[in-house]
Write an enzyme that holds these catalytic residues in place. Structure first.
Site, mmCIF file in Angstrom:
data_model
loop_
_atom_site.group_PDB
_atom_site.id
_atom_site.type_symbol
_atom_site.label_atom_id
_atom_site.label_comp_id
_atom_site.label_asym_id
_atom_site.label_seq_id
_atom_site.Cartn_x
_atom_site.Cartn_y
_atom_site.Cartn_z
ATOM 1 N N ASP A 136 37.517 5.528 92.319
ATOM 2 C CA ASP A 136 38.323 6.660 92.767
ATOM 3 C C ASP A 136 37.867 7.937 92.050
ATOM 4 O O ASP A 136 38.075 8.083 90.838
ATOM 5 C CB ASP A 136 39.809 6.381 92.496
ATOM 6 C CG ASP A 136 40.681 7.572 92.893
ATOM 7 O OD1 ASP A 136 40.226 8.370 93.757
ATOM 8 O OD2 ASP A 136 41.779 7.717 92.344
ATOM 9 N N GLU B 229 18.013 14.604 72.681
ATOM 10 C CA GLU B 229 17.891 13.145 72.718
ATOM 11 C C GLU B 229 17.078 12.722 73.942
ATOM 12 O O GLU B 229 16.920 11.564 74.232
ATOM 13 C CB GLU B 229 19.270 12.482 72.718
ATOM 14 C CG GLU B 229 20.174 12.790 73.901
ATOM 15 C CD GLU B 229 20.227 11.680 74.937
ATOM 16 O OE1 GLU B 229 19.537 11.823 75.964
ATOM 17 O OE2 GLU B 229 20.966 10.701 74.708
ATOM 18 N N CYS C 64 23.914 14.284 70.088
ATOM 19 C CA CYS C 64 24.308 15.585 70.631
ATOM 20 C C CYS C 64 24.313 16.710 69.609
ATOM 21 O O CYS C 64 24.711 17.826 69.914
ATOM 22 C CB CYS C 64 25.690 15.485 71.278
ATOM 23 S SG CYS C 64 25.716 14.345 72.658
ATOM 24 N N THR D 42 29.285 12.404 83.377
ATOM 25 C CA THR D 42 29.277 13.560 82.466
ATOM 26 C C THR D 42 27.885 13.994 82.006
ATOM 27 O O THR D 42 27.647 15.180 81.806
ATOM 28 C CB THR D 42 30.105 13.242 81.204
ATOM 29 O OG1 THR D 42 29.602 12.035 80.618
ATOM 30 C CG2 THR D 42 31.579 13.081 81.534
ATOM 31 N N ARG E 261 35.371 2.483 73.963
ATOM 32 C CA ARG E 261 36.466 3.227 73.304
ATOM 33 C C ARG E 261 36.197 3.452 71.818
ATOM 34 O O ARG E 261 36.822 4.310 71.193
ATOM 35 C CB ARG E 261 37.795 2.509 73.537
ATOM 36 C CG ARG E 261 38.233 2.555 75.005
ATOM 37 C CD ARG E 261 39.624 1.974 75.208
ATOM 38 N NE ARG E 261 40.631 2.599 74.370
ATOM 39 C CZ ARG E 261 41.179 3.790 74.601
ATOM 40 N NH1 ARG E 261 40.810 4.480 75.652
ATOM 41 N NH2 ARG E 261 42.098 4.275 73.783
ATOM 42 N N HIS F 100 32.309 19.997 69.979
ATOM 43 C CA HIS F 100 31.469 19.206 70.883
ATOM 44 C C HIS F 100 32.330 18.678 72.017
ATOM 45 O O HIS F 100 33.495 18.311 71.823
ATOM 46 C CB HIS F 100 30.776 18.052 70.153
ATOM 47 C CG HIS F 100 29.940 17.244 71.100
ATOM 48 N ND1 HIS F 100 28.987 17.841 71.911
ATOM 49 C CD2 HIS F 100 29.951 15.930 71.425
ATOM 50 C CE1 HIS F 100 28.445 16.899 72.672
ATOM 51 N NE2 HIS F 100 29.004 15.737 72.408
ATOM 52 N N SER G 194 26.390 11.364 67.867
ATOM 53 C CA SER G 194 26.678 9.945 67.667
ATOM 54 C C SER G 194 25.737 9.350 66.646
ATOM 55 O O SER G 194 24.600 9.768 66.505
ATOM 56 C CB SER G 194 26.557 9.198 69.004
ATOM 57 O OG SER G 194 27.633 9.559 69.837
#
Lengths: 350, 132, 389
Positions: free
Chosen positions: A29, A81, A113, A154, A200, A235, A297
């Site tokens: 969706d 990256e 990032c 994203t 997560r 960020h 990260s």
């Protein structure tokens, strides 16, 4: 000694794709995806664009706004990256394309990032120690999310270039502070096309812990509080995290909205906070104070306490290269075109 | 493509470096070793000169049958651009829909990939043009 | 300088000759011409072959002695030379042979032109064609050979109001002529609608605005005019030859819509021949794209600049009209084995001037002209032939 930003330029490829377009391919969706991530669209690089072309476009915009001799640029660092070469520096090509060769040092950075802010820190050190007159720091990415992965909604393309110097500084870097740990929340192994992530796990122990610690520690060091800042740029891997981080730190929505571009252009990774800062500098006034916190990260955060100077009044911001006008020039593409441009369609070999 | 063949043209491909005749002052892009106007009087007197590359479309075509290196980009626009500095160059027009290009359209240079030696080879960068 | 005559002609069928190798088509055309001339092998003094890119099409360089060898003349130590001038290779081979005979260096010379283009993929063949433009400043940026001609067409449309229909009429006419040519690649007529509705190759040029990729060879035998009657009853005199060059890249030309090399080469040829464009009864011009024929008929001087499209649309270039242009079907429909083109044009003109062109015979033809272009116009060679000897 006053070290800071002398000029800057941002570049975002013209193509955009909407989350609904991606969601439809995977039977998801689109509306809830869009809402969940706080993303209306993301940028897509053209078939002839990569980190190097984005870096050069941004660097040329930065140079077009001031009158300096490119041979006075003593360092170029390109943070990304998604460097087109695993071995062969993007920075050398950028240096050649802006006429800065051969009297300079150049290297590529990678820290997920936050490689672009790491480049700013290095340039600031070199400029501050008088080793060089100007340094160029670039953060740019054409990041890839695996097809069907949440990242595909994203991961986008864009970048910004900053010229760091001591003369005619438009925004002074009062202080920079970094916070670094070994936190494997997101990575890409050598030879792999798409990155992997810890789902997560990328949230609390990774993004939030580092951003919040880094921002709080910086404010403690310089003795400021959130209300001392006119703008804050965090960020922005999606449209939600930076707003949430701002709230936890005590910043208002108004302070972050100007530098929050991910909802429209997606997560440009190494370009993200730098394009956000560019959008802020596009409108900032003398004495405005800016808090910028990058996150990479793996993991780490770089924070910056920045003050806009009087020089901004005479700085050339009235061109077609402001972040808002660059973003305005866009074209939406279908998933098929997106797949073609991103090299997800395999042509037969030569 | 052999690497040196591209590498030695990098100044012109990246930064529109052409030449100016030290005898008559006429400028050339792509660079020339001898001025076609001054002939031997120009030998050894051709100087490098940087072009801005802003200009307008003299003529164009939309390519549908492309060479291998451009297959992923079809349909794309190819054009002859007349620079404000008076010289002409051939290049691709990007950030423009095929139906929007026209003779006389204003363009400026952009920095883009113009080819690569396969997935493991060297990437070639150079100028293209975009609407100004 | 002594006068030179064509005493023998030969050509293969043009097309996708899957079952024939380069050397086979070279030999076939050569043998036809030698037989037609009634010369004996040992009388031949030299061989010139026009060929554009055997090195890339068939991985074979040094093709002139190869053909001489397989035609059976290696034992005679025949001097054999390959001439390269992109699409003008065949015409340039003819001019070299012509000058060799005219200057009394040689007496009997065989001129060949050959190309084998279908042993490589179409994409690769097009890249080879594009290499006749400026590889470093045109092709590398994605300008295909069709694309460069499309840019000429676009500018011609912009300056003179030439229409896509007028371009298409070149193809329609040349296919109509080729239908009458047993050696042509496409022996069928095309409707205007078919041409106009064809898929685009490089806008505004569609598939049928472009000459095909072909295999084929053609050959001529030349000798001094004063000895021609020893071999044939109907020799054709080479009245003149004019060659000219121009800037390599299209963007450097003075005028994108004019091939100055054609203008100059034609002027020279007319001057040496002592005739004017009005005296020419038929012309084989270099129509590798439909726009190319329009430029050719203007730049040679058959029509004013800008009138080529209209003249074509009005039928002034049709068979047995004002001037019969490309009675063979041209590169467009007879086929385009690149290096063979200039020689095949001469074969057609000689055949016409001898009155042996059958259904496509141009009536009462005395003067014929060939116009052969290399690249996008950096090499042009024009020959004028006189059948009234």
């Amino acid at each position: 000694m006053e070290v800071g930003i002398v000029s800057y330029g941002a570049y975002v490829p013209r193509f955009r794709i909407k989350p609904h377009e991606i969601a439809e391919v995977w039977g998801v969706d689109g509306e809830s995806m869009s809402k969940g991530l706080g993303i209306k669209s993301k940028s897509v690089p053209g078939p002839d664009e990569d980190v190097i072309t984005i870096a050069v476009e941004a660097a040329r915009i930065a140079l077009s706004r001031i009158d300096i001799d490119t041979s006075d640029i003593g360092s170029i660092y390109v943070g990304s990256e998604s460097h087109p070469y695993a071995v062969k520096p993007s920075a050398t090509i950028v240096a050649e394309a802006i006429g800065a060769t051969p009297d300079l040092t150049a290297a590529d950075y990678e820290f997920a990032c936050k490689a672009g802010t790491a480049a700013i820190q290095t340039c600031s050190g070199l400029v501050g120690s008088n080793a060089i007159r100007y340094g160029m720091a670039i953060g740019a990415d054409t990041s890839q999310g695996a097809p069907g992965d949440a990242l595909e909604y994203t991961a986008s393309a864009g970048g910004a270039a900053y010229i760091i110097g001591r003369e005619n500084v438009i925004a002074k870097i009062n202080k920079t502070y970094s916070y670094t740990t070994d936190t494997p929340d997101f990575w890409r192994r050598e030879g792999e096309k798409y990155p992997s992530h810890g789902g997560r796990f990328t949230g609390e122990p990774a993004y939030f812990k580092h951003i919040l610690s880094c921002a709080n520690n910086l404010m403690e060091i310089v003795g400021t509080k959130p209300s001392d800042y006119d703008y804050a740029v965090f960020h922005q891997p999606n449209g939600k995290f930076p707003v949430s981080a701002a709230k936890k730190l005590g910043f208002s929505k108004e302070q972050v909205s100007c530098g929050l571009l991910t909802p429209v252009i997606g997560n440009t990774y190494s370009g993200a906070v730098l394009i956000g800062l560019a959008a802020v500098l596009d409108v900032a006034k003398p004495n405005d104070r800016i808090m910028m916190v990058a996150y990479g990260s793996g993991a780490g955060s770089d924070s910056f306490d920045i003050s806009v100077t009087d020089e901004i009044k005479t700085f050339n911001r009235n061109d077609s290269n402001t972040v808002s006008s660059i973003i305005q020039n866009h074209k939406f593409v279908s998933y098929a075109t997106y797949a073609k441009y991103m090299g997800k369609i395999h042509l037969r070999g030569a | 493509m052999a690497i040196p063949r591209f590498w030695r043209e990098i100044p012109s491909r990246y930064n529109l470096i052409g030449t100016e005749c030290g005898n008559c002052g006429k400028r050339y892009f792509p660079p020339r070793i001898i001025c076609p106007e001054c002939h031997r009087k120009s030998v050894g007197k051709m100087k490098d000169v940087k072009f801005q590359g802003k200009g307008e479309v003299v003529t164009y075509s939309i390519i549908h049958h492309a060479p291998k290196a451009y297959e992923m980009q079809v349909p794309y626009i190819i054009a002859i651009i007349e620079f404000e500095e008076g010289v002409r160059a051939t290049g691709q027009i990007i950030d423009c829909e095929p139906e929007d290009v026209e003779v006389g359209m204003r363009v400026e240079p952009a920095f883009r990939k113009i080819g690569e030696d396969g997935k493991s080879g060297v990437i070639y960068y150079g100028y293209k043009f975009k609407p100004a | 300088m002594r006068e030179v005559a064509v005493i023998g002609i030969g050509e293969t069928r043009f097309g996708e000759l899957w079952d024939k190798s380069f050397r086979e088509i070279g030999i076939e055309a050569g043998l036809f011409a030698i037989q037609d001339s009634k010369t004996k092998g040992e009388e031949i003094d030299a061989l010139y072959i026009g060929n554009m890119s055997a090195g890339r099409f068939i991985d074979q360089e040094h093709i002139a002695p190869l053909v001489a060898d397989y035609v059976g003349l290696a034992g005679a130590n025949l001097p054999a030379t390959r001439i390269e001038g992109a699409g003008a290779s065949g015409g340039l081979a003819l001019s070299q042979a012509y000058m060799a005979v005219a200057s009394e260096v040689h007496d009997i010379v065989v001129v060949g032109g050959a190309e084998k283009m279908t042993d490589v993929s179409e994409v690769y063949a097009q890249e080879i064609l594009a290499s006749t433009a400026d590889q470093e400043w045109e092709s590398v940026f994605g300008a295909t050979f069709a694309g460069l001609h499309a840019m000429i067409a676009r500018r011609h449309m912009h300056e003179y109001g030439t229409t896509k229909k007028q371009l298409a009429m070149v193809a329609v006419k040349n296919h109509k002529n080729a239908a009458l040519n047993p050696n042509a690649q496409y022996r069928r007529e095309l409707s205007l609608e078919t041409v106009l509705k064809a898929p685009m190759v490089a806008e505004p040029l569609g598939l049928f605005d472009c000459a095909p990729l072909s295999d084929g060879a053609a050959a001529l035998v030349l000798c001094p005019l004063d000895r021609a009657k020893e071999y044939t009853d109907n020799p054709v005199r080479i009245a003149s030859c004019g060659q000219a060059g121009d800037y390599m890249a299209l963007h450097d030309r003075k005028d994108i819509c004019t091939m100055d090399a054609t203008v100059v080469a034609a002027k020279k040829a007319f001057k040496y021949a002592g005739i004017t464009p009005k005296d020419v009864d038929l012309a084989e011009v270099h129509d590798n794209y439909t726009i190319s024929e329009i430029l050719a008929i203007e730049d040679i001087g058959f029509f004013n600049k800008g009138d080529g499209g209209k003249a074509t649309e009005d039928g002034q270039t049709a068979l047995n009209s004002e001037i019969s242009v490309n009675p063979s079907g041209g590169l467009k429909a007879r086929g385009q084995p690149v290096g063979a083109t200039g020689v095949a044009q001469a074969v057609e003109v000689v055949r016409q001037l001898r009155g042996e062109a059958g259904e496509r015979q141009v009536k009462n033809a005395r003067y014929g002209l060939t116009h052969n272009v290399g690249g996008t116009g950096a090499s042009v060679i024009v020959h004028i032939f006189d059948g009234g000897v």
